[in-house]
Design a protein around this motif. Structure first.
Motif, PDB file in Angstrom:
ATOM      1  N   LEU A  49       0.838  -1.206   0.000  1.00  0.00           N
ATOM      2  CA  LEU A  49       0.000   0.000   0.000  1.00  0.00           C
ATOM      3  C   LEU A  49       0.871   1.254   0.000  1.00  0.00           C
ATOM      4  O   LEU A  49       0.583   2.229  -0.698  1.00  0.00           O
ATOM      5  CB  LEU A  49      -0.914   0.011   1.241  1.00  0.00           C
ATOM      6  CG  LEU A  49      -2.089  -0.974   1.224  1.00  0.00           C
ATOM      7  CD1 LEU A  49      -2.792  -0.961   2.579  1.00  0.00           C
ATOM      8  CD2 LEU A  49      -3.085  -0.615   0.119  1.00  0.00           C
ATOM      9  N   ASN A  50       1.938   1.213   0.761  1.00  0.00           N
ATOM     10  CA  ASN A  50       2.840   2.361   0.840  1.00  0.00           C
ATOM     11  C   ASN A  50       3.490   2.646  -0.517  1.00  0.00           C
ATOM     12  O   ASN A  50       3.577   3.792  -0.953  1.00  0.00           O
ATOM     13  CB  ASN A  50       3.922   2.076   1.888  1.00  0.00           C
ATOM     14  CG  ASN A  50       4.575   3.335   2.403  1.00  0.00           C
ATOM     15  OD1 ASN A  50       3.937   4.385   2.490  1.00  0.00           O
ATOM     16  ND2 ASN A  50       5.852   3.252   2.723  1.00  0.00           N
ATOM     17  N   ASP A  51       3.918   1.591  -1.194  1.00  0.00           N
ATOM     18  CA  ASP A  51       4.549   1.753  -2.519  1.00  0.00           C
ATOM     19  C   ASP A  51       3.564   2.363  -3.511  1.00  0.00           C
ATOM     20  O   ASP A  51       3.905   3.270  -4.273  1.00  0.00           O
ATOM     21  CB  ASP A  51       5.028   0.395  -3.065  1.00  0.00           C
ATOM     22  CG  ASP A  51       6.229  -0.114  -2.283  1.00  0.00           C
ATOM     23  OD1 ASP A  51       6.760   0.652  -1.451  1.00  0.00           O
ATOM     24  OD2 ASP A  51       6.621  -1.279  -2.489  1.00  0.00           O
ATOM     25  N   GLU A  52       2.333   1.851  -3.498  1.00  0.00           N
ATOM     26  CA  GLU A  52       1.332   2.344  -4.441  1.00  0.00           C
ATOM     27  C   GLU A  52       0.999   3.813  -4.150  1.00  0.00           C
ATOM     28  O   GLU A  52       0.887   4.631  -5.059  1.00  0.00           O
ATOM     29  CB  GLU A  52       0.063   1.488  -4.349  1.00  0.00           C
ATOM     30  CG  GLU A  52      -0.900   1.777  -5.473  1.00  0.00           C
ATOM     31  CD  GLU A  52      -2.335   1.408  -5.132  1.00  0.00           C
ATOM     32  OE1 GLU A  52      -2.571   0.706  -4.132  1.00  0.00           O
ATOM     33  OE2 GLU A  52      -3.220   1.840  -5.893  1.00  0.00           O
ATOM     34  N   PHE A  53       0.865   4.113  -2.885  1.00  0.00           N
ATOM     35  CA  PHE A  53       0.535   5.471  -2.451  1.00  0.00           C
ATOM     36  C   PHE A  53       1.609   6.454  -2.911  1.00  0.00           C
ATOM     37  O   PHE A  53       1.319   7.543  -3.400  1.00  0.00           O
ATOM     38  CB  PHE A  53       0.447   5.479  -0.915  1.00  0.00           C
ATOM     39  CG  PHE A  53      -0.553   6.443  -0.377  1.00  0.00           C
ATOM     40  CD1 PHE A  53      -1.868   6.051  -0.162  1.00  0.00           C
ATOM     41  CD2 PHE A  53      -0.188   7.736  -0.051  1.00  0.00           C
ATOM     42  CE1 PHE A  53      -2.792   6.930   0.355  1.00  0.00           C
ATOM     43  CE2 PHE A  53      -1.117   8.624   0.464  1.00  0.00           C
ATOM     44  CZ  PHE A  53      -2.415   8.225   0.672  1.00  0.00           C
ATOM     45  N   GLN A  54       2.849   6.045  -2.763  1.00  0.00           N
ATOM     46  CA  GLN A  54       3.994   6.890  -3.170  1.00  0.00           C
ATOM     47  C   GLN A  54       3.892   7.227  -4.666  1.00  0.00           C
ATOM     48  O   GLN A  54       4.112   8.359  -5.078  1.00  0.00           O
ATOM     49  CB  GLN A  54       5.298   6.143  -2.837  1.00  0.00           C
ATOM     50  CG  GLN A  54       6.560   6.689  -3.492  1.00  0.00           C
ATOM     51  CD  GLN A  54       6.883   8.110  -3.011  1.00  0.00           C
ATOM     52  OE1 GLN A  54       6.514   8.534  -1.927  1.00  0.00           O
ATOM     53  NE2 GLN A  54       7.575   8.851  -3.857  1.00  0.00           N
ATOM     54  N   LEU A  55       3.558   6.227  -5.466  1.00  0.00           N
ATOM     55  CA  LEU A  55       3.428   6.427  -6.917  1.00  0.00           C
ATOM     56  C   LEU A  55       2.283   7.377  -7.254  1.00  0.00           C
ATOM     57  O   LEU A  55       2.427   8.273  -8.067  1.00  0.00           O
ATOM     58  CB  LEU A  55       3.155   5.078  -7.577  1.00  0.00           C
ATOM     59  CG  LEU A  55       4.304   4.411  -8.343  1.00  0.00           C
ATOM     60  CD1 LEU A  55       3.843   3.098  -8.926  1.00  0.00           C
ATOM     61  CD2 LEU A  55       4.820   5.333  -9.447  1.00  0.00           C
ATOM     62  N   LYS A  56       1.140   7.147  -6.592  1.00  0.00           N
ATOM     63  CA  LYS A  56      -0.066   7.912  -6.932  1.00  0.00           C
ATOM     64  C   LYS A  56      -0.088   9.310  -6.334  1.00  0.00           C
ATOM     65  O   LYS A  56      -0.554  10.244  -6.946  1.00  0.00           O
ATOM     66  CB  LYS A  56      -1.313   7.154  -6.448  1.00  0.00           C
ATOM     67  CG  LYS A  56      -1.718   6.025  -7.373  1.00  0.00           C
ATOM     68  CD  LYS A  56      -3.136   5.589  -7.045  1.00  0.00           C
ATOM     69  CE  LYS A  56      -3.597   4.521  -8.000  1.00  0.00           C
ATOM     70  NZ  LYS A  56      -4.618   3.657  -7.382  1.00  0.00           N
ATOM     71  N   HIS A  57       0.349   9.402  -5.086  1.00  0.00           N
ATOM     72  CA  HIS A  57       0.179  10.681  -4.374  1.00  0.00           C
ATOM     73  C   HIS A  57       1.496  11.365  -4.036  1.00  0.00           C
ATOM     74  O   HIS A  57       1.523  12.365  -3.332  1.00  0.00           O
ATOM     75  CB  HIS A  57      -0.619  10.457  -3.079  1.00  0.00           C
ATOM     76  CG  HIS A  57      -1.917   9.753  -3.299  1.00  0.00           C
ATOM     77  ND1 HIS A  57      -2.993  10.389  -3.858  1.00  0.00           N
ATOM     78  CD2 HIS A  57      -2.310   8.479  -3.064  1.00  0.00           C
ATOM     79  CE1 HIS A  57      -4.005   9.519  -3.944  1.00  0.00           C
ATOM     80  NE2 HIS A  57      -3.604   8.359  -3.470  1.00  0.00           N
ATOM     81  N   ARG A  58       2.591  10.801  -4.493  1.00  0.00           N
ATOM     82  CA  ARG A  58       3.930  11.376  -4.291  1.00  0.00           C
ATOM     83  C   ARG A  58       4.249  11.610  -2.807  1.00  0.00           C
ATOM     84  O   ARG A  58       4.980  12.507  -2.462  1.00  0.00           O
ATOM     85  CB  ARG A  58       4.092  12.683  -5.091  1.00  0.00           C
ATOM     86  CG  ARG A  58       4.250  12.456  -6.585  1.00  0.00           C
ATOM     87  CD  ARG A  58       4.116  13.736  -7.357  1.00  0.00           C
ATOM     88  NE  ARG A  58       2.730  14.179  -7.411  1.00  0.00           N
ATOM     89  CZ  ARG A  58       2.315  15.390  -7.057  1.00  0.00           C
ATOM     90  NH1 ARG A  58       3.159  16.281  -6.624  1.00  0.00           N
ATOM     91  NH2 ARG A  58       1.039  15.715  -7.143  1.00  0.00           N
ATOM     92  N   HIS A  59       3.615  10.844  -1.947  1.00  0.00           N
ATOM     93  CA  HIS A  59       4.122  10.874  -0.561  1.00  0.00           C
ATOM     94  C   HIS A  59       3.934   9.525   0.119  1.00  0.00           C
ATOM     95  O   HIS A  59       3.025   8.778  -0.213  1.00  0.00           O
ATOM     96  CB  HIS A  59       3.553  12.082   0.207  1.00  0.00           C
ATOM     97  CG  HIS A  59       2.508  11.787   1.225  1.00  0.00           C
ATOM     98  ND1 HIS A  59       1.198  12.156   1.035  1.00  0.00           N
ATOM     99  CD2 HIS A  59       2.553  11.172   2.435  1.00  0.00           C
ATOM    100  CE1 HIS A  59       0.501  11.778   2.087  1.00  0.00           C
ATOM    101  NE2 HIS A  59       1.287  11.177   2.947  1.00  0.00           N
ATOM    102  N   ASN A  60       4.867   9.223   1.032  1.00  0.00           N
ATOM    103  CA  ASN A  60       4.798   7.949   1.743  1.00  0.00           C
ATOM    104  C   ASN A  60       3.949   8.113   2.983  1.00  0.00           C
ATOM    105  O   ASN A  60       4.346   8.841   3.890  1.00  0.00           O
ATOM    106  CB  ASN A  60       6.195   7.490   2.192  1.00  0.00           C
ATOM    107  CG  ASN A  60       6.993   6.938   1.038  1.00  0.00           C
ATOM    108  OD1 ASN A  60       7.940   7.548   0.589  1.00  0.00           O
ATOM    109  ND2 ASN A  60       6.599   5.797   0.545  1.00  0.00           N
ATOM    110  N   PRO A  61       2.790   7.443   3.045  1.00  0.00           N
ATOM    111  CA  PRO A  61       1.979   7.600   4.255  1.00  0.00           C
ATOM    112  C   PRO A  61       2.618   6.890   5.454  1.00  0.00           C
ATOM    113  O   PRO A  61       2.400   7.279   6.598  1.00  0.00           O
ATOM    114  CB  PRO A  61       0.662   6.930   3.881  1.00  0.00           C
ATOM    115  CG  PRO A  61       0.984   5.975   2.798  1.00  0.00           C
ATOM    116  CD  PRO A  61       2.157   6.568   2.058  1.00  0.00           C
ATOM    117  N   ILE A  62       3.425   5.859   5.162  1.00  0.00           N
ATOM    118  CA  ILE A  62       4.023   5.081   6.260  1.00  0.00           C
ATOM    119  C   ILE A  62       5.491   5.457   6.439  1.00  0.00           C
ATOM    120  O   ILE A  62       6.268   5.402   5.497  1.00  0.00           O
ATOM    121  CB  ILE A  62       3.885   3.564   5.990  1.00  0.00           C
ATOM    122  CG1 ILE A  62       2.405   3.177   5.904  1.00  0.00           C
ATOM    123  CG2 ILE A  62       4.593   2.757   7.074  1.00  0.00           C
ATOM    124  CD1 ILE A  62       2.165   1.708   5.576  1.00  0.00           C
TER     125      ILE A  62
END
Ligand code: GTP
Ligand code: MG
Length: 225
Positions: A49-62
């Motif tokens: 989820l963290n990897d996908e989020f980084q790609l989509k939203h340009r930030h690491n939530p974790i």
């Protein structure tokens, strides 16, 4: 498994260990292995989820993930506290926090987003949510706790296994770590005045978390313009 039993027999100097003891050791070890597998499953889901989020939203939530399997002593103490005696068969049905995963997020929104994305997965069953962010503990403690059940695939089949997930911001974790160090097993009774100070620190930190989140949102809006 055989080796662990032999190790205990030698260490405890019980060559005539009863069969019941050996059987229970085996059940206990297998159970701990299931919890450890469940932790690995959850960590992989969170990392993805963290990897996908980084790609989509340009930030690491974790920011980071840590985990632990509860120690045998703590497991035995907790079961004994509930039932006045210990039996390996009481663990699975009655303890939800043998497998524990702690997720440290950047911002408050990330906590809820990660919790939602994880619990929406169709092999994840949400058992319980305790939102100590909306309803902080009397100590001032803030965190989102989830109890989930996920399947662990073993040669014997699919084993549903419970994991406690604590999700909080870096700031909430800072407070929880220091408060735990200060308050855990202190011998003296801590006066209310000091408890108030700790609660105040937690409230200040919570305000800072909200400000940081607003700053992040404003910068994101500027970038998206
Ligand atoms: P137990 O599982 O028996 O502890 O009781 P519970 O199920 O009511 O606890 P809960 O799920 O609310 O919280 C369990 C865990 O949250 C603890 O093991 C700690 O890691 C953390 N926690 C809860 N309250 C506090 C607190 O006041 N301070 C800190 N530092 N951690 C806390
Ligand atoms: Mg608990």
């Amino acid at each position: 498994m055989e080796n662990i039993q032999q190790f205990f027999i030698k260490k405890l100097n019980v060559p005539d260990a009863p069969k019941e003891f050996l059987d229970n050791t085996k059940i206990f070890n297998e159970l701990m292995m299931e919890y450890s597998c469940a932790i690995k499953e959850v960590c992989t889901k969170l990392e993805n989820l963290n990897d996908e989020f980084q790609l989509k939203h340009r930030h690491n939530p974790i920011q980071s993930i840590s985990h632990r399997v509860k120690s045998p002593i703590s497991i035995i103490n907790k079961v004994e506290k509930k039932f006045d005696n210990f039996n390996v068969h009481l663990i699975k049905e009655n303890l939800d926090d043998v497998a524990g995963v702690r997720v440290i997020c950047s911002y408050i929104n990330d906590i809820y987003e990660i919790a939602r994305l994880l619990t929406e997965q169709d092999d994840v069953k949400l058992i319980e949510t305790k939102d100590y962010i909306k309803n902080p503990k009397p100590s001032g403690y803030r965190s989102l706790h989830l109890i989930i059940e996920i399947p662990v695939f073993l040669s014997s089949g699919k084993v549903p296994t419970r994991v406690e997930i604590q999700i909080r911001t870096i700031a909430m974790d800072f407070w929880a770590s220091l408060e735990h160090q200060l308050m855990y097993k202190v011998d003296v009774s801590v006066p209310e005045e000091i408890r108030d100070q700790l609660r105040e620190c937690a409230a200040t930190i919570s305000g800072t978390d909200e400000t940081m989140q607003n700053i992040q949102r404003d910068i994101q809006l500027l970038e998206d313009k």
